[in-house]
Design an enzyme around this catalytic site. Structure first.
Site, short mmCIF file in Angstrom:
data_model
loop_
_atom_site.label_atom_id
_atom_site.label_comp_id
_atom_site.label_asym_id
_atom_site.label_seq_id
_atom_site.Cartn_x
_atom_site.Cartn_y
_atom_site.Cartn_z
N ASP A 1 -0.29 5.04 1.01
CA ASP A 1 -0.55 5.94 2.12
C ASP A 1 -0.54 5.19 3.45
OD1 ASP A 1 -1.00 8.35 0.56
OD2 ASP A 1 -2.85 7.40 -0.11
N ASP B 1 0.85 -1.17 0.00
CA ASP B 1 0.00 0.00 0.00
C ASP B 1 0.90 1.24 0.00
OD1 ASP B 1 -2.42 1.42 0.11
OD2 ASP B 1 -2.26 1.63 2.27
#
Length: 275
Positions: A20, A18
């Site tokens: 953020d 991922d």
């Protein structure tokens, strides 16, 4: 059991991560993120940086990350917009779509061979945008009532802004669903479909790939359902005390990507680095 789960993580040769809360936080690079990508590249390990954000094209995202100090190439990014366009192309059930979204989604749909129109559509595709309009939502409702299939890039109900949370894809999808009695098929996380398309993108296998994320309810559950080893970092959304509230567990939990870097750089029995 914990040792065995972590051992699988150490035999990983491909990674999905991922963005953020894992590599960046509020446009600042999280310590260890740049070094982690460097390690993967130096060791020839395949990886993709994933995001549910469908607003930006990979070129836009690459430039934004570069301004933050993180070097990520366009071909190292996989967005919910790209996953959605690929999924619909593979469905081979028509090539006309009404799209509510920004350049990240419209560009991906164009490149997948779709004609973007507001009549006689095979699909209504809803993505993230800062300019939702009543007219666009009304058009989507009309087309879905007329038989178009309802697709959404991601389920997020709110998104951040300098002034506080803003309604996002999931909230607008709920409005359209209320008006049409049709639920969208959502391609992005936590649908493991996004992870499987990412694996196909880099030619990786689930048995030797790990997912690195900061959310139990999206990254970790989707990684687990896609058959990946999963690593939760506590630098984003999920807190350590929340992990036990879920009926599933990640393969490992670490404070941040710096802990993973430290682990990967530890010398093995022969004096060489692990991994």
């Amino acid at each position: 059991m914990e040792v065995a789960r972590t051992q699988r993580l150490m035999t990983t040769n491909s990674w999905l991560t991922d963005m953020d809360g894992v590599l960046v936080r509020e446009e600042s690079v999280i310590p260890g993120a740049a070094r982690l990508l460097e390690i993967w590249r130096d060791r020839g390990q395949k990886f993709l940086v994933l995001t549910n954000n469908s607003i930006y094209t990979p070129r836009d995202l690459s430039a934004r990350l570069a301004r933050s100090g993180l070097k990520v190439g366009e071909n190292e990014l996989w967005t919910s917009a790209l996953a959605t366009a690929e999924f619909l192309r593979d469905q081979a059930a028509g090539h006309r779509a009404y799209v509510i979204g920004e350049a990240g989604l419209t560009t991906a749909m164009h490149e997948a061979g779709f004609v973007l129109t507001d009549n006689d559509c095979d699909y209504v595709v809803l993505g993230e945008t800062r300019t939702y309009s009543f007219e666009a939502i009304a058009t989507a409702v009309r087309l879905i009532e007329g038989g178009a299939r309802f697709i959404a890039t991601n389920p997020d109900t709110t998104g951040p802004s300098p002034h506080g949370p803003l309604p996002a894809t999931g909230a607008v999808a709920a409005m359209i669903s209320a008006a049409t009695a049709r639920q969208p098929y959502i391609v992005g996380k936590p649908n493991p479909m996004m992870f499987r398309s990412a694996l196909n993108r880099i030619g990786a296998h689930s048995e030797t790939t790990a997912m690195l994320g900061d959310r139990m309810d999206t990254d970790i559950i989707a990684g687990m359902e896609a058959g990946l080893a999963t690593l939760l970092v506590l630098s984003g959304v999920t807190r350590r005390d929340q992990v036990e509230t879920f009926p599933f567990r990640p393969s490992a939990v670490m404070e941040s990507v710096q802990d993973l870097v430290n682990l990967l750089e530890m010398p093995g029995p022969d004096g060489s680095e692990k991994g």
